[in-house]
Design an enzyme around this catalytic site. Structure first.
Site, PDB file in Angstrom:
ATOM      1  N   GLU A 493       0.833  -1.215   0.000  1.00  0.00           N
ATOM      2  CA  GLU A 493       0.000   0.000   0.000  1.00  0.00           C
ATOM      3  C   GLU A 493       0.863   1.258   0.000  1.00  0.00           C
ATOM      4  O   GLU A 493       0.489   2.280  -0.585  1.00  0.00           O
ATOM      5  CB  GLU A 493      -0.962  -0.009   1.189  1.00  0.00           C
ATOM      6  CG  GLU A 493      -1.960  -1.165   1.193  1.00  0.00           C
ATOM      7  CD  GLU A 493      -2.697  -1.354  -0.127  1.00  0.00           C
ATOM      8  OE1 GLU A 493      -2.918  -0.369  -0.858  1.00  0.00           O
ATOM      9  OE2 GLU A 493      -3.046  -2.503  -0.443  1.00  0.00           O
ATOM     10  N   ILE A 635     -14.223  -6.739  -7.814  1.00  0.00           N
ATOM     11  CA  ILE A 635     -14.862  -6.618  -9.135  1.00  0.00           C
ATOM     12  C   ILE A 635     -16.326  -6.177  -9.063  1.00  0.00           C
ATOM     13  O   ILE A 635     -16.867  -5.708 -10.059  1.00  0.00           O
ATOM     14  CB  ILE A 635     -14.723  -7.913  -9.974  1.00  0.00           C
ATOM     15  CG1 ILE A 635     -15.580  -9.064  -9.424  1.00  0.00           C
ATOM     16  CG2 ILE A 635     -13.267  -8.334 -10.086  1.00  0.00           C
ATOM     17  CD1 ILE A 635     -15.704 -10.242 -10.392  1.00  0.00           C
TER      18      ILE A 635
END
Length: 715
Positions: A493, A635
Site C-alpha cells: 500500500e 470486481i
C-alpha cells in the site's frame, strides 16, 4: 481512486460553510468535526454550485470561437473540486468508520452525485470544446506538454465512455443504469461488511482452540471479554471469540488442530454475504453488459480494456495462459506432496479438504524451513516496521518521512499522520494518514490506498494519501506484532501511496495515479513488496544511517540471520498454488465480463460459471455452496471489474523492475541509490503524464520481460 482537491478561491466562506466542516475545504479534512448530519447540507450546497458553474462554463464555451486548454480542462478541475473533496471524504468514512446513519445519508445522496457527474461528462458543449482544443493541439496552434495532451485524450475518451454521444431513449436508459449500478455497488459492499461483522464463533472448550498461538488466543479472548456474557474471558481459560476478519480468521485456519472448527469457519467464510449479494451479482453483470452494448461494444470487458495497457482481451488471455502453463503442473505436484506430508504427520483422510490445506501447508512450511510464523511476530512490531520502511524510502527515493500527529485530525484514535519531505531540500512534498488495524465492526476488510487530496498546480494543492490496512491490533500492553504477510501488505500500500505522493506532474488530471492505465497501477505496490526480502531493509545500513525493521520489540535484538535466510527460502513455498489462485480470480472476472451474458435465454448462473472456470484454474473444486463471488468486492464494488488480471500484468513489470536492482547488486548501495532515484523520477514521478509502456522504457531502457517473475516465483 477518488480525487479530492481544494475549492477554488473566490468569495469569503459564508456562515453555513464555516459551520459545515465538509465545506471547509482549506487544507486537510476536519475529521474531528464531521458527522453524518453534515453530509446532506454539504452535498446539496456543492451540487447546486456545480450546476450553476456548469451552466456558466457552457455559456462561456458556446460564445468562444477558439477555447483553450486552460479555459476548459483547468476550469473543469476548479469546478469539480468541491464535489470531489466532500464526496471523497464521505466515501472514505464509509470504508473506515461505517455507521447506519452515514449509510442512510450516503444512500440518499448518491443518486444526486452520480446524476451531477453524468451531466458533466455528457455535456455536448464541453465535449465540442475539448475536440476544438485537441484539433488546435494537433495542428500546432496550441502548445500542450505531454501530460496535458494525455489529459485531453483521456477526458475525450472518458466522456465517450460516459455516453456523451447518446441521445433520446438510449441516453435515458444508460443514465438509469449508472444510477442503479452505483446503488448496487454500495449495497454489495455494505452487505459484505455486515456479514463479516455479524458472524462470530465463541468457543469454550480448550481442545477446540488447541494449536492457536498465544497472539491469536489473546486476540480471541480480548474480543470475547468485550461482550457482556463473556467479559471475564482470558487467553488461558477462554472463552475465545473468532471471526471472519483476517487477523482472526487466518490464524484459526493455519493453526487450529480441530478440523471441525476449521470447517465451520471455512464454510462461513466462503458463503459470506451469500444470501444478500447473490441476487445483486446477476443484476450488476447484466447492467454492465447492457451499458457496454449501448456504447457499441460487445462486452463490458471491451469497455474496460480501452483504458488499459493491454491491447485486447486476447492479450490478457495470452498472458494468463502462459502463466497457467507454468503454474498448473507445479500446483498439482505441490498438492500431492502436501497430502503425502499430511499423511506422514497423522492426517487420516484420503484427500485434503478445502479447510485442511491452509493448516497443513503451514505445518509443511514449519518442517521445511524450521520456523513458525509466531517466532517472527516479535521482530515485526509496527513501530519498528515503519522505521525500516521509512529508512528504505530515504535510501532509495531520497525522502524523509516524519511523524506529524497533532497536525491533522483523525477519524479514529489508532490513525497516524505523517509528512513526506525531500531529503535534499527539506521541502514538504506530501502527507499521508495510516489506519493500520482491523476494526470489523466499522471498517471494511482488505487493504487499500485512496486519494485524500491530489496534487494540483491550478488548485495549489500538495498530495495527501490514505493508507488503510487491516493488520493485527495491539493486544494488552503489547504493540501491534505483525505477521510477515501484514508487513508485505503495508509495503504494498505504501508503493501505491508513493506514486500518488512523489508525482512530478503538476496537472491534476495526470498527477499521481490519475490517468495511469489501471493494469499498470499495481507496478509500484508490488515492486515495494520485494524489499521485504532485502538485507538492508531488514537490518539497516551498516553505517547506521538508516534503521532496519526486524528488531525484537522487547530486547532490541535483530532477527537472527538464519531465520531471515529461511524466510527467503519460504518465499517460493507452494508458488504454483499461489499463482494459480490469482490466475483463477482474474480468469473468472474476465469470463463473467466478456464471455457471459446473464440476460441470455437459459444462461447459467454466475456460480455455475465459477464452477466451470474452476475446472481449469483450481486443483481442488470449490464447494457447491461456495459464494466467493458474493464477497469479491474488487470486481463488484471496486475498480477491478474486467481488470483483476492487472495484478499479474503489473507483476511482470514489478518483478522485472526489481531485477534492475538485483542485477546491480542489492549490496551496491551507490548503484541501488541511483536506480532508486531513477524509479522515483520515472515510475513514481511521471504518473499518468506519459503512457506506462514508455515510462517503463524510461526506467529500464527496454520493454519488460516475464523471466524475472517466473524466477522470483520459483517457476
Amino acid at each position: 481512486a477518488r480525487s479530492a482537491v481544494r475549492v477554488r478561491g473566490g468569495a469569503s466562506p459564508s456562515m453555513s460553510t464555516m459551520a459545515n466542516p465538509l465545506l471547509d475545504q482549506q487544507g486537510l479534512p476536519k475529521f474531528d468535526s464531521i458527522d453524518s448530519t453534515h453530509v446532506k447540507p454539504a452535498m446539496d450546497s456543492v451540487l447546486e454550485q456545480l450546476d450553476t458553474d456548469l451552466a456558466a462554463l457552457e455559456a462561456k464555451l458556446s460564445d468562444a470561437s477558439a477555447p483553450e486548454y486552460t479555459s476548459v480542462i483547468e476550469e473543469m478541475e476548479k469546478m469539480e473540486a468541491p464535489l470531489g473533496y466532500a464526496w471523497g471524504v464521505v466515501g472514505h468514512l464509509m470504508g473506515v468508520d461505517n455507521s447506519d446513519e452515514l449509510r442512510e445519508v450516503h444512500t440518499a445522496m448518491q443518486p444526486a452525485v452520480i446524476a451531477a457527474s453524468t451531466k458533466l461528462s455528457q455535456s455536448a458543449t464541453v465535449y465540442k470544446a475539448l475536440e476544438t482544443v485537441n484539433a488546435a493541439s494537433k495542428a500546432g496552434s496550441e502548445s500542450l506538454d505531454e501530460a496535458q495532451a494525455r489529459i485531453l485524450d483521456s477526458s475525450l475518451m472518458s466522456m465517450k465512455l460516459s455516453g456523451v454521444g447518446l441521445e433520446g431513449a438510449e441516453k435515458e436508459r444508460f443514465n438509469a443504469i449508472r444510477l442503479e449500478l452505483g446503488d448496487l455497488s454500495t449495497q454489495y459492499s455494505n452487505n459484505v461488511l455486515d456479514a463479516t461483522k455479524a458472524y462470530s464463533l465463541t468457543l469454550t472448550d480448550k481442545a477446540e482452540v488447541e494449536g492457536l498461538p498465544p497472539s491469536a488466543l489473546e486476540l480471541a479472548a480480548q474480543r470475547a471479554a468485550a461482550d457482556e456474557e463473556t467479559k471475564g474471558a482470558t487467553p488461558e481459560a477462554g472463552p475465545w471469540k473468532l471471526g471472519l476478519d483476517m487477523p482472526s480468521y487466518l490464524p484459526a485456519m493455519k493453526f487450529i488442530k480441530n478440523g471441525a472448527v476449521r470447517e465451520k469457519l471455512y464454510r462461513a467464510f466462503v458463503t459470506r454475504a451469500g444470501e444478500a449479494n447473490e441476487p445483486l451479482i446477476g443484476k450488476i453483470l447484466s447492467l454492465k453488459q447492457e451499458q457496454a452494448q449501448i456504447l457499441g461494444f460487445n462486452s463490458y470487458a471491451e469497455v474496460s480494456i480501452v483504458r488499459k495497457m493491454a491491447d485486447s482481451v486476447e492479450a490478457v488471455d495470452e498472458l494468463t495462459d502462459m502463466l497457467r502453463e507454468k503454474a498448473y503442473p507445479a500446483a498439482v505436484k505441490e498438492l500431492a506432496q502436501l497430502l503425502e506430508f499430511a499423511k506422514e504427520s497423522g492426517f487420516e483422510g484420503d484427500e485434503l479438504a478445502l479447510w485442511d490445506t491452509t493448516f497443513w501447508s503451514e505445518r509443511q512450511s514449519e518442517k521445511l524451513f524450521e520456523f513458525e510464523e509466531e517466532e517472527l511476530r516479535p521482530y515485526f512490531a509496527l513501530p519498528n516496521v515503519l522505521d525500516g520502511l521509512f529508512g528504505l524510502c530515504k535510501r532509495i527515493f531520497g525522502v524523509d518521512i516524519v511523524r506529524a500527529d497533532g497536525e491533522a485530525t483523525v477519524w479514529h484514535e489508532d490513525v497516524q499522520f505523517f509528512k513526506v519531505l525531500d531529503e535534499t531540500s527539506g521541502e514538504h512534498i506530501a502527507s499521508f494518514f495510516l489506519d493500520p488495524y482491523s476494526r470489523p465492526e466499522t471498517k471494511r476488510g482488505g487493504a487499500w490506498m485512496d486519494v485524500c487530496i491530489g496534487r494540483s498546480q491550478v488548485l495549489d494543492r500538495k498530495p495527501v494519501a490514505y493508507l488503510t490496512c487491516n493488520g493485527s491490533p495491539p493486544v494488552g500492553d503489547k504493540p501491534s506484532l505483525m505477521t510477515f504477510n501484514e508487513v508485505t501488505t503495508l509495503f504494498h500500500e505504501t508503493g501505491h501511496g508513493l506514486q500518488h505522493m512523489l508525482t512530478n506532474i503538476v496537472h491534476g488530471g495526470a498527477a499521481g495515479i490519475n490517468g495511469v492505465e489501471w493494469d499498470a497501477v499495481e507496478l509500484p505496490s508490488q515492486f515495494m513488496e520485494n524489499f521485504c526480502y532485502d538485507v538492508t531493509t531488514m537490518y539497516g545500513a551498516e553505517d547506521g544511517s538508516v534503521p532496519g525493521m526486524a528488531v525484537h520489540y522487547e530486547t532490541g535484538e535483530p532477527l537472527p540471520r538464519d531465520l531471515f535466510a529461511k524466510l527467503n527460502e519460504q518465499k517460493t513455498h507452494l508458488a504454483g498454488m499461489v499463482m494459480l489462485r490469482q490466475l483463477y480470480f482474474g480468469a473468472l472476472d474476465m469470463h463473467l465480463h466478456h464471455r457471459y451474458d446473464a440476460r441470455a435465454e437459459g444462461a447459467p448462473s454466475p456460480f455455475e460459471v465459477q464452477a466451470e472456470v474452476a475446472k481449469k484454474y483450481t486443483i481442488m473444486a470449490p464447494l457447491e455452496e461456495d459464494r466467493f463471488l458474493c464477497a469479491f468486492g474488487h470486481i463488484f464494488a471496486g475498480g477491478y471489474s474486467a481488470g483483476y488480471y492487472s495484478y499479474k500484468w503489473a507483476e511482470v513489470l514489478s518483478a522485472d523492475a526489481f531485477a534492475a536492482f538485483e542485477e546491480a547488486g542489492l549490496d551496491n548501495h551507490e548503484e541501488v541509490r541511483a536506480i532508486g532515484r531513477r524509479f522515483r523520477e520515472t515510475v513514481l514521478g511521471l504518473g499518468g503524464g506519459r503512457h506506462p509502456s514508455q515510462v517503463y522504457r524510461d526506467f529500464r531502457g527496454r520493454d519488460p520481460s516475464p523471466e524475472a517473475l517466473l524466477r522470483h516465483s520459483g517457476l
